[in-house]
Design a protein around this motif. Structure first.
Motif, PDB file in Angstrom:
ATOM      1  N   LEU A  89       0.831  -1.208   0.000  1.00  0.00           N
ATOM      2  CA  LEU A  89       0.000   0.000   0.000  1.00  0.00           C
ATOM      3  C   LEU A  89       0.862   1.254   0.000  1.00  0.00           C
ATOM      4  O   LEU A  89       0.605   2.212  -0.737  1.00  0.00           O
ATOM      5  CB  LEU A  89      -0.924  -0.008   1.217  1.00  0.00           C
ATOM      6  N   ASP A  90       1.897   1.261   0.830  1.00  0.00           N
ATOM      7  CA  ASP A  90       2.794   2.419   0.884  1.00  0.00           C
ATOM      8  C   ASP A  90       3.466   2.660  -0.463  1.00  0.00           C
ATOM      9  O   ASP A  90       3.535   3.799  -0.948  1.00  0.00           O
ATOM     10  CB  ASP A  90       3.865   2.205   1.953  1.00  0.00           C
ATOM     11  N   LEU A  91       3.975   1.599  -1.064  1.00  0.00           N
ATOM     12  CA  LEU A  91       4.698   1.754  -2.331  1.00  0.00           C
ATOM     13  C   LEU A  91       3.772   2.266  -3.427  1.00  0.00           C
ATOM     14  O   LEU A  91       4.149   3.150  -4.209  1.00  0.00           O
ATOM     15  CB  LEU A  91       5.326   0.423  -2.740  1.00  0.00           C
ATOM     16  N   VAL A  92       2.567   1.721  -3.511  1.00  0.00           N
ATOM     17  CA  VAL A  92       1.614   2.192  -4.515  1.00  0.00           C
ATOM     18  C   VAL A  92       1.327   3.678  -4.319  1.00  0.00           C
ATOM     19  O   VAL A  92       1.342   4.462  -5.278  1.00  0.00           O
ATOM     20  CB  VAL A  92       0.315   1.372  -4.454  1.00  0.00           C
ATOM     21  N   GLN A  93       1.102   4.092  -3.080  1.00  0.00           N
ATOM     22  CA  GLN A  93       0.817   5.501  -2.828  1.00  0.00           C
ATOM     23  C   GLN A  93       2.017   6.395  -3.122  1.00  0.00           C
ATOM     24  O   GLN A  93       1.887   7.459  -3.730  1.00  0.00           O
ATOM     25  CB  GLN A  93       0.390   5.691  -1.371  1.00  0.00           C
ATOM     26  N   LEU A  94       3.190   5.974  -2.676  1.00  0.00           N
ATOM     27  CA  LEU A  94       4.376   6.798  -2.864  1.00  0.00           C
ATOM     28  C   LEU A  94       4.724   6.966  -4.341  1.00  0.00           C
ATOM     29  O   LEU A  94       5.232   8.014  -4.754  1.00  0.00           O
ATOM     30  CB  LEU A  94       5.566   6.179  -2.118  1.00  0.00           C
ATOM     31  N   GLU A  95       4.436   5.946  -5.151  1.00  0.00           N
ATOM     32  CA  GLU A  95       4.777   6.033  -6.575  1.00  0.00           C
ATOM     33  C   GLU A  95       3.698   6.707  -7.407  1.00  0.00           C
ATOM     34  O   GLU A  95       4.005   7.416  -8.362  1.00  0.00           O
ATOM     35  CB  GLU A  95       4.998   4.631  -7.137  1.00  0.00           C
ATOM     36  N   SER A  96       2.428   6.461  -7.078  1.00  0.00           N
ATOM     37  CA  SER A  96       1.346   6.889  -7.970  1.00  0.00           C
ATOM     38  C   SER A  96       0.593   8.115  -7.485  1.00  0.00           C
ATOM     39  O   SER A  96      -0.098   8.768  -8.276  1.00  0.00           O
ATOM     40  CB  SER A  96       0.345   5.743  -8.153  1.00  0.00           C
ATOM     41  N   GLY A  97       0.646   8.413  -6.184  1.00  0.00           N
ATOM     42  CA  GLY A  97      -0.139   9.519  -5.657  1.00  0.00           C
ATOM     43  C   GLY A  97      -1.565   9.148  -5.310  1.00  0.00           C
ATOM     44  O   GLY A  97      -2.369  10.020  -4.975  1.00  0.00           O
ATOM     45  N   LYS A  98      -1.912   7.859  -5.384  1.00  0.00           N
ATOM     46  CA  LYS A  98      -3.269   7.415  -5.056  1.00  0.00           C
ATOM     47  C   LYS A  98      -3.579   7.616  -3.577  1.00  0.00           C
ATOM     48  O   LYS A  98      -2.684   7.730  -2.739  1.00  0.00           O
ATOM     49  CB  LYS A  98      -3.426   5.926  -5.366  1.00  0.00           C
TER      50      LYS A  98
END
Length: 514
Positions: A89-98
């Motif tokens: 979850l952290d990686l997805v948010q940190l990379e995509s801005g979701k």
């Protein structure tokens, strides 16, 4: 905002898994601040060729390992994905801005796809007996052979879930994979791969490369036995041309200008909530996001009022928790594209109903969810895929007018129908030209149905992912026939059996035997 589970040390560990023989790297920024998140190694064409060669050797043993072993590894990977959910979850948010909620959709989808393919591969791909041409004279059986090395080109917008939707069925079918990760989604993909390696997948069986499409992407499509691509229609056409020249298969999920039909019997408040999420989840940076809303004039006023109020009251943010409704655009280039479409529309007479401006007070690439009215065919936003943060609202006077308008597009990826009547929704859905259609939902019903095929028609792509169709694209059917009785080999032989053969054909027709 809580501290992320991920760390610079983890980033370095993951990026070490990129196949790259040189020392060149590129800085990748996080959308929340615009600052550098990590340095990603650059692969070369030679790195791609080396990765494919190693994958071919690993694939031979993986195919021989059989369904049971592949199932064991994939189910263990599924469990590790859930164990590592916070990190992913952290990686997805940190990379995509979701937002956290939209990242959760990706983690859940990746786990669902893994579980489905692990448990379905044997059933879908096991050999089967087919009816022989001449009953009792021979037996016929169809078996499935893995195609070999699959190339997967994954975009940045839904890197985790889209990677799983292409890579996992290839592995379940007995193939190897060489995957080109987009710079902005590489960490999510590498963390996904790490879970599979830790579950027992041979490292060479799934290789990840990164670098410019002009070098790395071209080299990949030149080498592999099957290619999966998700991205723009223009690039998809080039990949299809190359695959056609090489006589290898391809599945292509391409652009969309997806329509939502709001019929005259909806609850305006509920319909507005559905439309807001369908348009602006991941800030509209999703191939199946809604960009065109056709609302019946009878409910247009209360629907529009509810939609504007919902968007005006939404919380924008990038915190690593569930506090935000909408997140950030992923890159500066995305912001530029959206502003170009918006400026063009406003200059030609469109009106902003909601949003319409950046929110740099929150982060460098935040933009208000924007709804336009008065959009005309001479505006770029009318027919071009915007891919983020802007949707157009049109009034229609009938269900038929909405259907015709929705179908008047070169694209046909996703569509949705909002209505109180499920029967009416299904009837309207039957008239829409799209590969997936959602009733009383924007996209998640079909996107999350991993047992059902997903893909586009018209300029939105070729082939399907998910479901049995998603597995079958990675195998070649092989027909094996075994003779039991001798068939005629001479003119005299044919003369003796001509009558019985023709009688047999009549009998088979009479008993309705295929």
């Amino acid at each position: 905002m809580r501290a992320p589970t991920a760390s610079p040390e983890l980033f370095a560990s993951l990026t070490d898994d990129v196949v790259a023989s040189g020392s060149e790297t590129v800085a990748v920024a996080t959308p929340s601040t615009g600052e550098t998140l990590h340095e990603l190694p650059r692969s070369s064409a030679d790195d791609v060729r080396d990765a494919v060669a190693r994958a071919r050797l690993a694939q031979l043993a993986w195919a021989r390992a059989g369904f049971a072993e592949r199932r064991r590894v994939l189910l263990r990977a599924h469990d590790l994905l859930l164990d590592r959910a916070d990190l992913l979850l952290d990686l997805v948010q940190l990379e995509s801005g979701k937002t956290r909620g939209q990242a959760l959709e990706e983690v859940y989808q990746a786990a669902s796809v893994t579980r489905y393919n692990a448990l379905s591969a044997r059933r879908v791909l096991r050999g089967r007996t087919r009816r022989a041409g001449v009953p009792l004279a021979s037996t016929t059986r169809v078996r499935y052979r893995p195609k070999g090395v699959a190339g997967v080109i994954t975009p940045w917008n839904y890197a985790l879930s889209l990677a799983a939707m292409d890579v996992v069925p290839a592995l379940a079918a007995g193939c190897a994979v060489v995957q080109k990760a987009d710079d902005q989604g590489a960490l999510s993909i590498l963390a996904l791969r790490r879970a599979f390696i830790d579950a027992g997948l041979p490292e060479a069986l799934w290789a990840v490369v990164a670098g410019p499409a002009s070098e790395v992407g071209e080299a990949l499509t030149d080498q592999v036995d099957y290619i999966c691509f998700t991205g723009s229609t223009a690039t998809g056409r080039k990949i299809a041309e190359k695959a056609g020249r090489r006589l290898v298969g391809a599945s292509l999920e391409l652009g969309g200008k997806n329509a939502m039909l709001v019929l005259d019997d909806v609850d305006p408040e509920q319909a507005a909530a559905d439309a807001a999420y369908a348009c602006f989840s991941a800030m509209g940076q999703l191939c199946v996001s809604t960009e065109r809303i056709y609302v019946h004039r009878a409910v247009a006023a209360p629907f529009t009022k509810a939609l504007v109020e919902r968007l005006d009251g939404a919380t924008l943010g990038s915190s690593l928790d569930y506090g935000a409704d909408f997140g950030s655009l992923a890159t500066a280039a995305q912001l530029e594209r959206i502003e170009a479409h918006l400026d063009d529309a406003l200059a030609k007479g469109a009106t902003v109903l909601a949003g319409g401006r950046p929110r740099t007070d929150i982060g460098p690439w935040f933009f208000q969810p924007t709804v336009l009215t008065g959009v005309t065919p001479d505006m770029r936003v009318y027919a071009e895929e915007t891919f983020g943060a802007v949707a157009s609202l049109f009034l229609v006077d009938s269900e038929e007018e909405a259907i015709l308008a929705a179908n008047a597009s070169e694209y046909g990826l996703n569509a949705s129908v909002l209505t109180r009547s499920r029967r009416r929704g299904r009837r309207v859905a039957d008239s829409l030209e799209a590969g997936s259609i959602n009733i009383n939902e924007g996209y998640r019903g079909t996107f999350g149905s991993v047992d059902a095929p997903m893909g586009g028609v018209k300029a939105s792509g070729l082939g399907r992912r998910n479901g049995p169709e998603g597995l079958l694209r990675f195998v070649e059917p092989v027909t094996v026939s075994t003779g039991i009785l001798p068939l005629p080999r001479s003119g005299r032989d044919f003369g003796l059996v001509a009558g019985p053969f023709l009688l047999l054909a009549r009998v088979l027709r009479a008993i309705r035997r295929r």
